[in-house]
Every structure is written in structure tokens, then in C-alpha cells.
Design a protein around this motif. Structure first.
Motif, PDB file in Angstrom:
ATOM      1  N   PRO A 252       0.843  -1.196   0.000  1.00  0.00           N
ATOM      2  CA  PRO A 252       0.000   0.000   0.000  1.00  0.00           C
ATOM      3  C   PRO A 252       0.878   1.246   0.000  1.00  0.00           C
ATOM      4  CG  PRO A 252       0.088  -0.951   2.203  1.00  0.00           C
ATOM      5  CD  PRO A 252       0.807  -1.905   1.298  1.00  0.00           C
ATOM      6  N   GLN A 253       0.421   2.278  -0.693  1.00  0.00           N
ATOM      7  CA  GLN A 253       1.202   3.503  -0.844  1.00  0.00           C
ATOM      8  C   GLN A 253       0.609   4.630   0.008  1.00  0.00           C
ATOM      9  OE1 GLN A 253       4.009   3.553  -3.083  1.00  0.00           O
ATOM     10  NE2 GLN A 253       3.590   1.349  -3.006  1.00  0.00           N
ATOM     11  N   ARG A 254       1.442   5.191   0.866  1.00  0.00           N
ATOM     12  CA  ARG A 254       0.962   6.266   1.736  1.00  0.00           C
ATOM     13  C   ARG A 254       0.474   7.464   0.926  1.00  0.00           C
ATOM     14  NH1 ARG A 254       4.968   7.836   6.422  1.00  0.00           N
ATOM     15  NH2 ARG A 254       6.314   8.115   4.601  1.00  0.00           N
ATOM     16  N   GLU A 255       1.171   7.796  -0.162  1.00  0.00           N
ATOM     17  CA  GLU A 255       0.777   8.969  -0.946  1.00  0.00           C
ATOM     18  C   GLU A 255      -0.524   8.760  -1.708  1.00  0.00           C
ATOM     19  OE1 GLU A 255       3.021   9.819  -4.624  1.00  0.00           O
ATOM     20  OE2 GLU A 255       4.293   8.120  -4.036  1.00  0.00           O
ATOM     21  N   PHE A 256      -0.999   7.493  -1.766  1.00  0.00           N
ATOM     22  CA  PHE A 256      -2.271   7.207  -2.423  1.00  0.00           C
ATOM     23  C   PHE A 256      -3.291   6.664  -1.422  1.00  0.00           C
ATOM     24  CE2 PHE A 256       0.852   6.941  -5.886  1.00  0.00           C
ATOM     25  CZ  PHE A 256       0.284   7.823  -6.794  1.00  0.00           C
ATOM     26  N   ASP A 257      -3.187   7.122  -0.172  1.00  0.00           N
ATOM     27  CA  ASP A 257      -4.146   6.776   0.882  1.00  0.00           C
ATOM     28  C   ASP A 257      -4.265   5.266   1.097  1.00  0.00           C
ATOM     29  OD1 ASP A 257      -4.794   9.490   1.327  1.00  0.00           O
ATOM     30  OD2 ASP A 257      -6.212   9.445  -0.351  1.00  0.00           O
ATOM     31  N   GLY A 258      -3.136   4.582   1.004  1.00  0.00           N
ATOM     32  CA  GLY A 258      -3.129   3.147   1.276  1.00  0.00           C
ATOM     33  C   GLY A 258      -3.488   2.281   0.089  1.00  0.00           C
ATOM     34  N   ARG A 259      -3.717   2.903  -1.066  1.00  0.00           N
ATOM     35  CA  ARG A 259      -3.998   2.111  -2.268  1.00  0.00           C
ATOM     36  C   ARG A 259      -2.706   1.531  -2.843  1.00  0.00           C
ATOM     37  NH1 ARG A 259      -8.505   4.941  -6.184  1.00  0.00           N
ATOM     38  NH2 ARG A 259     -10.031   5.520  -4.589  1.00  0.00           N
ATOM     39  N   VAL A 260      -2.854   0.461  -3.609  1.00  0.00           N
ATOM     40  CA  VAL A 260      -1.752  -0.011  -4.440  1.00  0.00           C
ATOM     41  C   VAL A 260      -1.475   1.064  -5.481  1.00  0.00           C
ATOM     42  CG1 VAL A 260      -1.113  -1.739  -6.191  1.00  0.00           C
ATOM     43  CG2 VAL A 260      -2.213  -2.456  -4.062  1.00  0.00           C
ATOM     44  N   HIS A 261      -0.206   1.224  -5.857  1.00  0.00           N
ATOM     45  CA  HIS A 261       0.142   2.266  -6.819  1.00  0.00           C
ATOM     46  C   HIS A 261      -0.718   2.125  -8.080  1.00  0.00           C
ATOM     47  CE1 HIS A 261       2.414   4.782  -9.579  1.00  0.00           C
ATOM     48  NE2 HIS A 261       3.018   5.305  -8.519  1.00  0.00           N
ATOM     49  N   PRO A 262      -1.280   3.234  -8.571  1.00  0.00           N
ATOM     50  CA  PRO A 262      -2.214   3.151  -9.712  1.00  0.00           C
ATOM     51  C   PRO A 262      -1.584   2.560 -10.979  1.00  0.00           C
ATOM     52  CG  PRO A 262      -1.678   5.439  -9.167  1.00  0.00           C
ATOM     53  CD  PRO A 262      -1.202   4.607  -8.040  1.00  0.00           C
ATOM     54  N   ASP A 263      -0.285   2.750 -11.190  1.00  0.00           N
ATOM     55  CA  ASP A 263       0.331   2.170 -12.388  1.00  0.00           C
ATOM     56  C   ASP A 263       0.325   0.646 -12.325  1.00  0.00           C
ATOM     57  OD1 ASP A 263       0.732   4.723 -13.254  1.00  0.00           O
ATOM     58  OD2 ASP A 263       2.926   4.676 -13.140  1.00  0.00           O
ATOM     59  N   ILE A 264       0.478   0.109 -11.127  1.00  0.00           N
ATOM     60  CA  ILE A 264       0.423  -1.345 -10.959  1.00  0.00           C
ATOM     61  C   ILE A 264      -1.004  -1.840 -11.195  1.00  0.00           C
ATOM     62  CG2 ILE A 264       0.596  -3.196  -9.233  1.00  0.00           C
ATOM     63  CD1 ILE A 264       3.046  -1.682  -8.133  1.00  0.00           C
ATOM     64  N   LEU A 265      -1.974  -1.114 -10.672  1.00  0.00           N
ATOM     65  CA  LEU A 265      -3.376  -1.499 -10.894  1.00  0.00           C
ATOM     66  C   LEU A 265      -3.749  -1.393 -12.362  1.00  0.00           C
ATOM     67  CD1 LEU A 265      -5.172   0.139  -7.833  1.00  0.00           C
ATOM     68  CD2 LEU A 265      -4.394  -2.227  -8.110  1.00  0.00           C
ATOM     69  N   ALA A 266      -3.237  -0.386 -13.032  1.00  0.00           N
ATOM     70  CA  ALA A 266      -3.533  -0.240 -14.459  1.00  0.00           C
ATOM     71  C   ALA A 266      -2.945  -1.393 -15.257  1.00  0.00           C
ATOM     72  CB  ALA A 266      -2.990   1.100 -14.970  1.00  0.00           C
ATOM     73  N   ALA A 267      -1.731  -1.791 -14.921  1.00  0.00           N
ATOM     74  CA  ALA A 267      -1.116  -2.933 -15.608  1.00  0.00           C
ATOM     75  C   ALA A 267      -1.913  -4.201 -15.358  1.00  0.00           C
ATOM     76  CB  ALA A 267       0.329  -3.105 -15.146  1.00  0.00           C
ATOM     77  N   ALA A 268      -2.389  -4.371 -14.128  1.00  0.00           N
ATOM     78  CA  ALA A 268      -3.221  -5.541 -13.823  1.00  0.00           C
ATOM     79  C   ALA A 268      -4.490  -5.537 -14.660  1.00  0.00           C
ATOM     80  CB  ALA A 268      -3.561  -5.565 -12.333  1.00  0.00           C
TER      81      ALA A 268
ATOM     82  N   GLY B 122      -6.143  -8.202 -17.392  1.00  0.00           N
ATOM     83  CA  GLY B 122      -7.362  -8.892 -16.989  1.00  0.00           C
ATOM     84  C   GLY B 122      -7.321  -9.493 -15.595  1.00  0.00           C
ATOM     85  N   VAL B 123      -6.415  -9.016 -14.743  1.00  0.00           N
ATOM     86  CA  VAL B 123      -6.324  -9.516 -13.371  1.00  0.00           C
ATOM     87  C   VAL B 123      -7.094  -8.577 -12.457  1.00  0.00           C
ATOM     88  CG1 VAL B 123      -4.773 -10.038 -11.445  1.00  0.00           C
ATOM     89  CG2 VAL B 123      -4.082 -10.575 -13.788  1.00  0.00           C
ATOM     90  N   ASP B 124      -8.050  -9.113 -11.690  1.00  0.00           N
ATOM     91  CA  ASP B 124      -8.849  -8.267 -10.809  1.00  0.00           C
ATOM     92  C   ASP B 124      -8.743  -8.677  -9.346  1.00  0.00           C
ATOM     93  OD1 ASP B 124     -10.262 -10.626 -10.764  1.00  0.00           O
ATOM     94  OD2 ASP B 124     -12.057  -9.814 -11.740  1.00  0.00           O
ATOM     95  N   GLU B 125      -7.794  -9.567  -9.028  1.00  0.00           N
ATOM     96  CA  GLU B 125      -7.566  -9.963  -7.634  1.00  0.00           C
ATOM     97  C   GLU B 125      -6.202  -9.418  -7.204  1.00  0.00           C
ATOM     98  OE1 GLU B 125      -7.343 -13.875  -4.674  1.00  0.00           O
ATOM     99  OE2 GLU B 125      -7.688 -14.156  -6.821  1.00  0.00           O
ATOM    100  N   VAL B 126      -6.231  -8.275  -6.530  1.00  0.00           N
ATOM    101  CA  VAL B 126      -5.003  -7.606  -6.099  1.00  0.00           C
ATOM    102  C   VAL B 126      -5.153  -7.225  -4.631  1.00  0.00           C
ATOM    103  CG1 VAL B 126      -3.451  -5.646  -6.475  1.00  0.00           C
ATOM    104  CG2 VAL B 126      -4.589  -6.719  -8.428  1.00  0.00           C
ATOM    105  N   TYR B 127      -4.067  -7.368  -3.879  1.00  0.00           N
ATOM    106  CA  TYR B 127      -4.076  -7.094  -2.446  1.00  0.00           C
ATOM    107  C   TYR B 127      -3.017  -6.052  -2.100  1.00  0.00           C
ATOM    108  CZ  TYR B 127      -6.833 -11.349  -2.381  1.00  0.00           C
ATOM    109  OH  TYR B 127      -7.802 -12.297  -2.625  1.00  0.00           O
TER     110      TYR B 127
END
Length: 447
Positions: free
Chosen positions: A162-178, A182-187
Motif C-alpha cells: 500500500p502507498q501512503r501517498e495514495f491513501d493506502g492504495r496499491v500504486h495506480p500504475d500497478i493497478l492499471a497494468a493488472a 485482466g487480473v482483478d484480484e489484487v491485495y
């Protein structure tokens, strides 16, 4: 800055070469102990342990650990178009190269009615770790997920800090790559704790354990993989990055310097090593590194890596000794800056980059090769990540009655020699009289 290890004028055995290899051994040992404790704590306490680690290591709390669907869509919509195009091209190239790693089934007929089929079965579920501490690696999403998909893995779960600068979200570039894959299970979980969660599962998060854990990371991630090996399959322990460059006096010292710095910027524990028989090249490279490294964005991190015990310039008498040293080191990344390179001589390396126009950075992103590679000398016996990481070779044996009868005597002889007579009886019983066939017809083993 870079220390010098002078091996000139010495005839060194393989063991002595290995002893001369620069390694950050103390850091790895400390990581092993700490990671084992974290792995055990997550296995015992699950989500609560992960949340405590997120607050301690990442500075976040109260975040959703399983990434909501909306985060993927937002991340892809906000992705820089140039980065998206680069990721899509990387996906295309890695998919092509990974497809070449999937063996075709092979059927071998050993005798009439005696068939052994070799096939490769994908694991059912893979867990991918994507680092996100000192740097963010959407490229690692590609390098892990694409080979798993090509191998036929049905379910892929990704973990990233989790990224502090994104309020605990996974970095958006990683989510975009997922999302592109077609991967929708990310922790949103990182480090050794994430490796443990993937291996053991976390019921309160709906996270089922995986069959194989893959992905790069720091020494703690690599140590955690060692701790869960046997519970799940793991790829090679891809810890802090390594580059070893073998060069002669025809090489460009500026290019060598930028390549050493490119890997040193990853992490303070990164290893950057030059091996050469040219004292003048060594001096020129040292000067280039000192001039260039202070100008880079990650100068502090790179300087720490370059001045650490794991980095050095190694002076040798000749190319043969340089080759032997490289094979003893077994680097993650090997670059050959040689007028007459012979890559076949460099048998122990995660990946070999030949010539001035094949830097490690090419392999990190768009060569089509995989950038998840063994570190710490494991390239002597371990392979980099590939479709094979997610495949299990499996043999299917088909023998008819006549084919079994043809080898029955040999089976009995070997079973008796090993004092395992029931093994032989399991064969001869098939030729004794049974209700389904006349005893007289079944009694003859050679029939």
C-alpha cells in the motif's frame, strides 16, 4: 567509490574465486531471520498481522487490503498514454517469448501397447509479488502475469505494498497494468508478510492460498520465499538486484558506468561489479561512475549500493579468469562488453546481455525476456521466471495386457532384489485367474 579487488598474478581455484566474490552476506542473514518471524506471524494471525505491518513499514492504516474494482478502472483511466503504450508493447513481446517456453506434449511408444506421454500441467493458482517500496514496478506485473497466463494458470492474485501517498492504495500504475492483463484480484500488502499471505491464505480477506509464489523484491521478500518453500512452489529467490559486467579495453567506460548506476539505483543492497583485465578501463569507469552518479535522481541510494561491500571493480589477468570469476559469481544480470564475446562460455548467469546495445534496462522492459531472475549466486542451479515456473511436468503411462506381460519377469526380478515382493505380486496378480477370464488363459504371463 567502487572498491578494487585485485586478483592479478594469482592462480585461483574455483573455491578461491567464489570466496573472492563480493556479497552483502550480513544483510541477507539478517533478512532471513526477520522474514521467518514475519511469515510465521502472518500464518498465525492473518489480517491483523498484515495491518500491523502496513502501519509499521508503509505508514498506512484502515485501507482496504483487497483492492476494490473501482480502483482498477480509475487507475487505467488516469494512466499516461505513453506508459500504457509501453506496457502494451511489453505485454506483446513477453507473451511471444513466453509462448516459446511451453513444451508440446510428447508421446513415446516404447513397445507395442507401451506408451508414456509427457505433458505439462499448469498450476491452478499463482501468487505474484510486485514491489512498491523504493520504486514502483508495473513492468513486474507484466513479467509475472504474462508467463502464468501463457502457461494456462486459471487464477492469478497480485500483492503489492500500500502507498501512503495514495491513501493506502496499491500504486495506480500497478493497478492499471493488472487491468490491462485482466487480473482483478489484487491485495495491498507488501514485503515478507505478503509472501506469507499468498502462501497460507487469509480467510477474512477471501484470499485463498496459491500454488506458486513468484516475483522480485528485496532481501526480505527473497528470504520469505525460502521460508514458505515446501508449502508452495516458489521461483528463484530474486532479492536485491545484481549486475556484473565483463569488459575489455575496447569497451566504452561511459556506457559501463551508466549500466552499473542503472542497477545501483534500485536499492542500497544492489550489487554492481565490473570484471576486467584492463587497469586503464577500470580507472576510466571509476571516474565516470563518480562523475555521473551524483547527477541521478536516486543518487543517495545508488552511492550507498556502489560503496557497499557487494560492489567492486575486479582486476584479473585475462579473459579466461574473468570468465571463471563470472561463472563463480553467477550474476543475476551479466553484460559482455567484449570485442569478441563468447556468451556460450558464460554458463552461470540469470540472463546474458551481449554488446553495447543490449543493456540490462532493455531486459527490464522491452527485450521480450523476463526480468525476474535468480540472485545471490542461485543462477548456478536456478532459472529465471518463465512459463515453466507455472508448469509441472507429468507423465501419463498406458500399457495394455501384452505390453505389461512383456516386462513382467523383469519387474518381479527387480522387486525381489529390493525385497519388495508385493511389488512383483501386483504385476503377477493381473495374469492369475480372475472371474472375468478363464484361469487357463490368464495363467501364462507371456501370453
Amino acid at each position: 567509490m567502487l572498491r578494487t579487488i585485485d586478483l592479478r598474478g594469482r592462480a585461483l581455484s574455483a573455491a578461491e574465486l567464489l570466496a573472492a566474490v563480493p556479497r552483502a552476506g550480513a544483510a541477507r542473514e539478517a533478512a532471513l531471520t526477520a522474514a521467518a518471524d514475519i511469515v510465521a506471524d502472518v500464518a498465525a494471525r492473518g489480517e491483523q498481522s498484515l495491518r500491523e505491518q502496513a502501519e509499521r513499514f508503509d505508514g498506512v492504516s484502515g485501507h482496504p487490503i483487497r483492492v476494490p474494482a473501482a480502483h482498477f478502472d480509475e487507475a487505467l483511466a488516469a494512466l499516461d498514454p505513453d506508459v500504457r503504450a509501453a506496457l502494451e508493447e511489453s505485454i506483446r513481446r513477453v507473451r511471444i517469448a513466453s509462448a516459446a517456453q511451453v513444451p508440446a506434449p510428447v508421446v513415446t511408444e516404447l513397445a507395442p501397447g507401451a506408451v508414456v506421454e509427457q505433458r505439462w500441467q499448469p498450476v491452478g493458482r499463482a501468487g505474484v509479488y510486485v514491489p512498491g517500496g523504493k520504486a514502483v514496478y508495473p513492468s513486474s506485473v507484466v513479467m509475472n502475469v504474462v508467463p502464468a497466463q501463457v502457461a494456462g494458470v486459471a487464477q492469478v492474485a497480485i500483492a503489492s505494498p500500500p502507498q501512503r501517498e495514495f491513501d493506502g492504495r496499491v500504486h495506480p500504475d500497478i493497478l492499471a497494468a493488472a487491468r490491462l492483463l485482466g487480473v482483478d484480484e489484487v491485495y495491498a500488502m507488501g514485503g515478507a508478510g505478503a509472501i506469507s499471505a499468498l502462501a497460507h491464505g487469509v480467510e477474512t480477506l477471501g484470499l485463498e492460498h496459491v500454488d506458486v509464489v513468484s516475483g522480485p523484491g528485496n532481501n526480505f521478500v527473497a528470504a520469505a520465499k525460502r521460508a514458505v518453500a515446501g508449502i508452495v512452489g516458489v521461483d528463484a529467490e530474486a532479492g536485491a538486484t545484481e549486475i556484473l559486467i565483463v569488459a575489455d579495453d575496447a569497451a566504452d567506460p561511459g556506457l559501463i558506468a551508466v549500466d552499473l548506476i542503472s542497477q545501483a539505483e534500485h536499492d542500497e543492497q544492489a550489487s554492481a561489479v565490473l570484471v576486467t583485465a584492463s587497469a586503464s578501463l577500470a580507472t576510466a569507469v571509476r571516474d565516470e561512475v563518480e562523475a555521473r552518479v551524483v547527477l541521478t535522481r536516486n543518487a543517495d541510494r545508488a552511492v550507498a549500493a556502489l560503496t557497499g561491500p557487494q560492489s567492486a571493480i575486479v582486476l584479473v589477468d585475462d579473459l579466461a579468469t574473468a570468465t571463471a570469476f563470472s561463472n563463480a559469481y553467477a550474476p543475476e544480470h551479466l553484460e559482455l562488453h567484449l570485442a569478441d564475446p563468447h556468451p556460450a562460455d558464460f554458463t552461470d548467469a540469470g540472463a546474458v546481455f551481449v554488446g553495447a546495445y543490449a543493456p540490462v534496462s532493455l531486459g527490464d522492459y522491452l527485450a521480450g525476456s523476463n526480468h525476474v531472475l535468480p540472485t545471490g549466486g542461485q543462477a548456478r542451479y536456478a532459472a529465471g521466471l518463465s512459463a515453466a515456473t507455472f508448469l509441472r511436468p507429468q507423465q501419463v503411462i498406458r500399457y495394455d495386457r501384452e505390453a505389461l506381460a512383456a516386462v513382467a519377469d523383469e519387474i518381479v526380478a527387480l522387486a525381489d532384489a529390493e525385497a519388495l515382493p508385493a511389488h512383483g505380486e501386483a504385476v503377477t496378480a493381473r495374469f492369475a485367474g480372475r472371474p472375468s477370464e478363464p484361469a487357463s488363459a490368464a495363467a501364462d504371463v507371456s501370453a
